[in-house]
Design a protein around this motif. Structure first.
Motif, PDB file in Angstrom:
ATOM      1  N   HIS A 170      -8.344   7.199   1.743  1.00  0.00           N
ATOM      2  CA  HIS A 170      -8.009   6.241   2.786  1.00  0.00           C
ATOM      3  C   HIS A 170      -9.084   6.174   3.657  1.00  0.00           C
ATOM      4  O   HIS A 170      -9.007   5.579   4.803  1.00  0.00           O
ATOM      5  CB  HIS A 170      -6.704   6.594   3.521  1.00  0.00           C
TER       6      HIS A 170
ATOM      7  N   ASP B 209       0.756   4.331   0.589  1.00  0.00           N
ATOM      8  CA  ASP B 209       0.300   5.508   1.405  1.00  0.00           C
ATOM      9  C   ASP B 209       1.525   6.234   1.819  1.00  0.00           C
ATOM     10  O   ASP B 209       2.417   5.765   2.256  1.00  0.00           O
ATOM     11  CB  ASP B 209      -0.360   4.994   2.686  1.00  0.00           C
TER      12      ASP B 209
ATOM     13  N   HIS C 152       4.258  -1.676   3.086  1.00  0.00           N
ATOM     14  CA  HIS C 152       4.284  -0.428   2.530  1.00  0.00           C
ATOM     15  C   HIS C 152       5.611   0.141   2.191  1.00  0.00           C
ATOM     16  O   HIS C 152       6.477   0.066   2.812  1.00  0.00           O
ATOM     17  CB  HIS C 152       3.811   0.307   3.804  1.00  0.00           C
TER      18      HIS C 152
ATOM     19  N   PRO D 222      -8.223   0.329   3.610  1.00  0.00           N
ATOM     20  CA  PRO D 222      -7.388   1.237   4.237  1.00  0.00           C
ATOM     21  C   PRO D 222      -7.680   0.725   5.746  1.00  0.00           C
ATOM     22  O   PRO D 222      -8.624   0.410   6.000  1.00  0.00           O
ATOM     23  CB  PRO D 222      -7.948   2.428   4.114  1.00  0.00           C
TER      24      PRO D 222
ATOM     25  N   HIS E 233      -7.061   2.249  -3.631  1.00  0.00           N
ATOM     26  CA  HIS E 233      -6.971   1.930  -2.091  1.00  0.00           C
ATOM     27  C   HIS E 233      -7.852   3.075  -1.567  1.00  0.00           C
ATOM     28  O   HIS E 233      -7.461   3.902  -0.654  1.00  0.00           O
ATOM     29  CB  HIS E 233      -5.564   2.039  -1.763  1.00  0.00           C
TER      30      HIS E 233
ATOM     31  N   ASP F 134       0.808  -1.299   0.033  1.00  0.00           N
ATOM     32  CA  ASP F 134       0.017   0.043   0.050  1.00  0.00           C
ATOM     33  C   ASP F 134       1.020   1.291  -0.091  1.00  0.00           C
ATOM     34  O   ASP F 134       1.743   1.487   0.851  1.00  0.00           O
ATOM     35  CB  ASP F 134      -0.894   0.098   1.374  1.00  0.00           C
TER      36      ASP F 134
HETATM   37 ZN   LIG Z   1      -3.426   2.156   3.648  1.00  0.00          ZN
END
Ligand SMILES: [Zn+2]
Length: 312
Positions: free
Chosen positions: A99, A27, A270, A135, A95, A25
């Motif tokens: 979030h 992020d 991540h 998320p 995603h 992910d």
């Molecule tokens: Zn995430």
């Protein structure tokens, strides 16, 4: 548990004993942000990191899978790194836009976020997202949330990956090596297929289980979160000294377990967490080396994996 859960058979390709789906992910996580807000406007150091991870996987002839937040694809944002990810043959899916948790009670917002991100994927990348990563992750996934499942199906997704069940502490995290066996794919009554996150996430491991200095973590986050790390950064000052070594050991133990039990294993990492906690990129090559030594192990993406799951 409610009965909104029909286990599904996973049939791996001929000759495969087990399979590992590696997903990240992308992020800029709220847990690393001075303002606590998670977003997808990826900083240059993390864009570079993503492309470096692609290169690392390519050196083992493997592909990896990224899940991207839609607000990082708005027209003012650079998406060259995402185009490159796709051009190099890796997978990319959405995603949500900001979030938002898929379990939200705000169904209008959920629908907007999925629809807007689909539009941005089409406009900016000419790409259609088919698998959705939720998320945060939720114990029990979307059970008891039929309207949320409907909103996800209505936005074109047959597969969602949002169940996350691990609540480990520093004393017992190795007990979760059996996680994949207990967290295999299933169908909700709506027909939506859940492919759970099957092992500890890096955020959970490094920033919670291995965190031994909450104050150092908070100070760093407020002062320097979402900035590039300084020259010479070796490890995050809030984790145990041996956190990375343990992280690698944990994954090789899960790998042995899924090999023994002939399972599919879906990993959720991540790039930002590995940038902070594994600056020299040791984790991915360690796992890919383990797999390379075993010709009956498949390494792929979640898009590959959903093809092996029987239809609901
Ligand atoms: Zn995430």
């Amino acid at each position: 548990m409610s009965d909104d859960r029909t286990p599904l058979e996973v049939t791996l390709p001929e000759g495969a004993r087990c399979a590992i789906a590696i997903t990240y992910d992308t992020d800029m996580a709220g847990g690393y942000a001075p303002d606590g807000i998670c977003h997808g406007r990826t900083m240059p150091a993390i864009k570079e990191r993503m492309l470096m991870l692609c290169g690392s996987a390519e050196s083992f002839c493997r592909r990896i899978h990224f899940f991207q937040i839609g607000n990082g694809l708005e027209p003012t944002e650079d998406v060259g790194y995402l185009q490159e990810v796709l051009e190099r043959g890796h997978d990319l899916d959405q995603h949500t836009w900001s979030h938002v948790p898929l379990v939200t009670d705000d169904l209008e917002l959920l629908d907007f976020e999925l629809r807007r991100t689909n539009e941005l994927f089409a406009e900016r990348l000419g790409h259609v997202s088919t698998v959705l990563r939720g998320p945060g992750g939720y114990a029990g996934g979307l059970q008891g949330k039929p309207e949320n499942q409907r909103a996800i199906l209505d936005n074109g997704f047959r597969w969602v990956s949002c169940e996350y069940n691990f609540r480990a502490s520093s004393d017992d995290y190795m007990a979760t090596v059996a996680g994949p066996a207990e967290n295999q794919p299933y169908a909700y009554d709506s027909g939506l297929i859940e492919v759970p996150i099957m092992s500890l996430t890096d955020r959970n491991f490094f920033d919670a289980i291995m965190c031994n200095d909450q104050e150092a973590y908070r100070e760093w986050r407020v002062a320097r979160g979402h900035d590039p790390v300084p020259e010479g950064w070796r490890k995050a000052p809030w984790t145990r000294e041996d956190a990375l070594k343990r992280w690698i050991e944990y994954h090789l133990a899960v790998a042995e377990e899924v090999y023994e039990q002939r399972l599919l294993w879906v990993i959720c990492w991540h790039p930002h967490s590995h940038y902070l906690h594994d600056p020299e990129n040791r984790m991915l090559p360690a796992l890919l080396t383990w797999a390379a030594e075993r010709p009956d192990v498949i390494v792929g993406t979640l898009r590959d994996a959903v093809e092996w799951i029987e239809p609901a």
